[in-house]
Design a protein around this motif. Sequence first.
Motif, PDB file in Angstrom:
ATOM      1  N   PHE A 190      25.347  85.162  38.246  1.00 23.42           N
ATOM      2  CA  PHE A 190      26.208  85.518  39.370  1.00 23.42           C
ATOM      3  C   PHE A 190      27.324  84.509  39.612  1.00 23.42           C
ATOM      4  CE2 PHE A 190      23.012  88.640  39.947  1.00 23.42           C
ATOM      5  CZ  PHE A 190      23.636  89.672  40.635  1.00 23.42           C
ATOM      6  N   GLU A 191      27.419  83.500  38.742  1.00 20.84           N
ATOM      7  CA  GLU A 191      28.618  82.664  38.738  1.00 20.84           C
ATOM      8  C   GLU A 191      29.805  83.429  38.158  1.00 20.84           C
ATOM      9  OE1 GLU A 191      27.654  79.212  36.505  1.00 20.84           O
ATOM     10  OE2 GLU A 191      26.407  78.306  38.079  1.00 20.84           O
ATOM     11  N   GLU A 192      29.503  84.458  37.375  1.00 26.19           N
ATOM     12  CA  GLU A 192      30.544  85.266  36.736  1.00 26.19           C
ATOM     13  C   GLU A 192      30.872  86.483  37.604  1.00 26.19           C
ATOM     14  OE1 GLU A 192      31.916  84.091  34.158  1.00 26.19           O
ATOM     15  OE2 GLU A 192      30.425  82.627  33.437  1.00 26.19           O
ATOM     16  N   LYS A 193      32.059  87.007  37.431  1.00 22.70           N
ATOM     17  CA  LYS A 193      32.434  88.236  38.128  1.00 22.70           C
ATOM     18  C   LYS A 193      31.708  89.419  37.499  1.00 22.70           C
ATOM     19  CE  LYS A 193      37.059  86.609  39.407  1.00 22.70           C
ATOM     20  NZ  LYS A 193      36.719  86.458  40.836  1.00 22.70           N
ATOM     21  N   ASP A 194      31.559  90.478  38.282  1.00 20.16           N
ATOM     22  CA  ASP A 194      30.846  91.659  37.789  1.00 20.16           C
ATOM     23  C   ASP A 194      31.475  92.205  36.509  1.00 20.16           C
ATOM     24  OD1 ASP A 194      29.240  91.368  39.985  1.00 20.16           O
ATOM     25  OD2 ASP A 194      30.106  93.038  41.113  1.00 20.16           O
ATOM     26  N   GLU A 195      32.793  92.072  36.388  1.00 18.82           N
ATOM     27  CA  GLU A 195      33.487  92.605  35.215  1.00 18.82           C
ATOM     28  C   GLU A 195      33.063  91.894  33.939  1.00 18.82           C
ATOM     29  OE1 GLU A 195      34.986  91.533  37.987  1.00 18.82           O
ATOM     30  OE2 GLU A 195      35.472  93.498  38.875  1.00 18.82           O
ATOM     31  N   PHE A 196      32.648  90.643  34.066  1.00 19.88           N
ATOM     32  CA  PHE A 196      32.205  89.889  32.896  1.00 19.88           C
ATOM     33  C   PHE A 196      30.996  90.558  32.251  1.00 19.88           C
ATOM     34  CE2 PHE A 196      29.392  86.679  31.017  1.00 19.88           C
ATOM     35  CZ  PHE A 196      30.248  85.999  30.159  1.00 19.88           C
ATOM     36  N   TRP A 197      30.148  91.166  33.086  1.00 18.80           N
ATOM     37  CA  TRP A 197      28.901  91.741  32.598  1.00 18.80           C
ATOM     38  C   TRP A 197      28.982  93.246  32.336  1.00 18.80           C
ATOM     39  CZ3 TRP A 197      25.517  88.618  30.718  1.00 18.80           C
ATOM     40  CH2 TRP A 197      25.437  87.313  31.210  1.00 18.80           C
ATOM     41  N   ALA A 198      29.900  93.929  32.955  1.00 23.49           N
ATOM     42  CA  ALA A 198      29.945  95.390  32.877  1.00 23.49           C
ATOM     43  C   ALA A 198      29.945  95.864  31.413  1.00 23.49           C
ATOM     44  CB  ALA A 198      31.181  95.913  33.599  1.00 23.49           C
ATOM     45  N   PRO A 199      29.162  96.940  31.142  1.00 29.17           N
ATOM     46  CA  PRO A 199      28.438  97.806  32.084  1.00 29.17           C
ATOM     47  C   PRO A 199      27.048  97.294  32.467  1.00 29.17           C
ATOM     48  CG  PRO A 199      28.178  98.662  29.878  1.00 29.17           C
ATOM     49  CD  PRO A 199      29.095  97.467  29.751  1.00 29.17           C
ATOM     50  N   LEU A 200      26.666  96.113  31.954  1.00 27.80           N
ATOM     51  CA  LEU A 200      25.356  95.554  32.311  1.00 27.80           C
ATOM     52  C   LEU A 200      25.397  95.006  33.734  1.00 27.80           C
ATOM     53  CD1 LEU A 200      22.998  93.496  30.119  1.00 27.80           C
ATOM     54  CD2 LEU A 200      23.706  92.490  32.292  1.00 27.80           C
ATOM     55  N   LYS A 201      24.292  95.146  34.449  1.00 23.62           N
ATOM     56  CA  LYS A 201      24.198  94.589  35.791  1.00 23.62           C
ATOM     57  C   LYS A 201      22.773  94.091  36.036  1.00 23.62           C
ATOM     58  CE  LYS A 201      24.686  95.621  40.728  1.00 23.62           C
ATOM     59  NZ  LYS A 201      25.002  96.654  41.742  1.00 23.62           N
ATOM     60  N   VAL A 202      22.663  92.861  36.532  1.00 20.84           N
ATOM     61  CA  VAL A 202      21.364  92.330  36.949  1.00 20.84           C
ATOM     62  C   VAL A 202      21.120  92.788  38.380  1.00 20.84           C
ATOM     63  CG1 VAL A 202      20.032  90.257  37.461  1.00 20.84           C
ATOM     64  CG2 VAL A 202      21.422  90.369  35.380  1.00 20.84           C
ATOM     65  N   ALA A 203      20.117  93.659  38.542  1.00 17.46           N
ATOM     66  CA  ALA A 203      19.875  94.303  39.832  1.00 17.46           C
ATOM     67  C   ALA A 203      18.829  93.596  40.674  1.00 17.46           C
ATOM     68  CB  ALA A 203      19.444  95.751  39.603  1.00 17.46           C
ATOM     69  N   GLY A 204      18.061  92.669  40.092  1.00 14.86           N
ATOM     70  CA  GLY A 204      17.036  91.992  40.868  1.00 14.86           C
ATOM     71  C   GLY A 204      16.291  90.973  40.038  1.00 14.86           C
ATOM     72  N   GLY A 205      15.517  90.131  40.734  1.00 13.82           N
ATOM     73  CA  GLY A 205      14.697  89.114  40.079  1.00 13.82           C
ATOM     74  C   GLY A 205      13.283  89.126  40.625  1.00 13.82           C
ATOM     75  N   ILE A 206      12.313  88.853  39.731  1.00 14.21           N
ATOM     76  CA  ILE A 206      10.897  88.887  40.124  1.00 14.21           C
ATOM     77  C   ILE A 206      10.200  87.635  39.580  1.00 14.21           C
ATOM     78  CG2 ILE A 206       8.772  90.264  40.150  1.00 14.21           C
ATOM     79  CD1 ILE A 206      10.460  92.714  39.387  1.00 14.21           C
ATOM     80  N   PRO A 207      10.323  86.493  40.279  1.00  7.14           N
ATOM     81  CA  PRO A 207       9.570  85.301  39.870  1.00  7.14           C
ATOM     82  C   PRO A 207       8.109  85.436  40.327  1.00  7.14           C
ATOM     83  CG  PRO A 207      11.442  84.761  41.325  1.00  7.14           C
ATOM     84  CD  PRO A 207      11.185  86.222  41.450  1.00  7.14           C
ATOM     85  N   LEU A 208       7.190  85.343  39.389  1.00  2.96           N
ATOM     86  CA  LEU A 208       5.763  85.446  39.702  1.00  2.96           C
ATOM     87  C   LEU A 208       5.123  84.067  39.611  1.00  2.96           C
ATOM     88  CD1 LEU A 208       4.890  88.712  37.711  1.00  2.96           C
ATOM     89  CD2 LEU A 208       5.495  88.476  40.143  1.00  2.96           C
ATOM     90  N   HIS A 209       4.697  83.533  40.763  1.00  6.30           N
ATOM     91  CA  HIS A 209       4.056  82.221  40.851  1.00  6.30           C
ATOM     92  C   HIS A 209       4.925  81.148  40.197  1.00  6.30           C
ATOM     93  CE1 HIS A 209       0.180  84.890  40.571  1.00  6.30           C
ATOM     94  NE2 HIS A 209       0.966  85.211  41.587  1.00  6.30           N
TER      95      HIS A 209
END
Length: 344
Positions: A190-209
């Motif tokens: 998320f240091e990068e602009k959305d256009e850097f990743w498009a069409p890929l998008k990181v929609a969430g994170g799930i750190p477990l323990h």
Amino acid sequence: MMSTTVSYQPNTKKVVDEVSGWLRVFDDGSVDRTWTGPPEVLPLMEPVPPYDVSRQGITLHHLPGTPNLRLYLPDSDAAKKLPILLHFQGGGFCITHHSWLLYHQFYARVARDVQVAVVSVELPLAPEHRLPAAIDTCFAALLRLRTIARSPAHDLASMMLSDNVDFSRVFLIGDSSGGNLVHAVAAKVFEEKDEFWAPLKVAGGIPLHPGFVRSTRSRSELDLKADSAFFTLDMLDKFLELALPVGATKDHPYTCPMGEAAPPLDTVRMPPFLVGVAEFDLIRDTNLEYCESMKKAGKEVEVLISRGVSHSFYLNKFAVDMDPTTGERTRELIAAIKDFIERH
């Protein structure tokens, strides 16, 4: 006839550091990860070979490249594209491999029950590859997915992924130290602009323990007792000493993103998070501190506290299969992951 005398040179390598049962570091820099602990846990460390004939609703594929990936693909309606769950293994940054049974038995089940494509990243290990090597490799995995999303080639990865997944719904998930990677990689993304990743998008994170700690012991570290060969305070301390940049303490941002040495969390862009915390985890209190710090910084954070279980309980197939509490908490965890992904 001239005789030749061959002198015997004994192996003079010396162990300079050791994590009981798990690894030995020698004075020449080499590392031996032969397991020397209780033999009953060895089956969990067996690699599971790929298979392209469905087993219990899953096929498993090795996708060679930079980095190597492992794809769990559920049997599903071909018309429906699947979210991606990008998986970062645990092991204190120093041990385990993403092909081991302990990961396969959980993530194959997640892929089937949640209806996601689980893409697991082969990570470099410390001390040969100290942090940020693992972070950089996870980031490279996302770049590889972006390349496939934009310009699929004729390689196996492109063929397996481009027709089956929704690149606009990528979720990061990690076990233990892999949870640290979820935070670090999400912040880097998320240091990068959305256009850097498009069409890929990181929609969430799930750190477990996640392996979030401080240099000073938390109350849970002092009060709770280790109940597994897979996680003790001695392991925690030694692995982090071997994995963090030379000279760093546990207050480093990689292991204490809520601490004074880290960028203020209210300045860090992040996607929504679901954080798994275990009631009897030695590092429960610093996990909860992290969650509260993220919330105070205005981040969207959901917390699932699994009662009556300890660190990475869901990876222990024996306990999942035979202990009713562990089995039920694992079902609850998978249901929470499914709900989180469906809502984002």
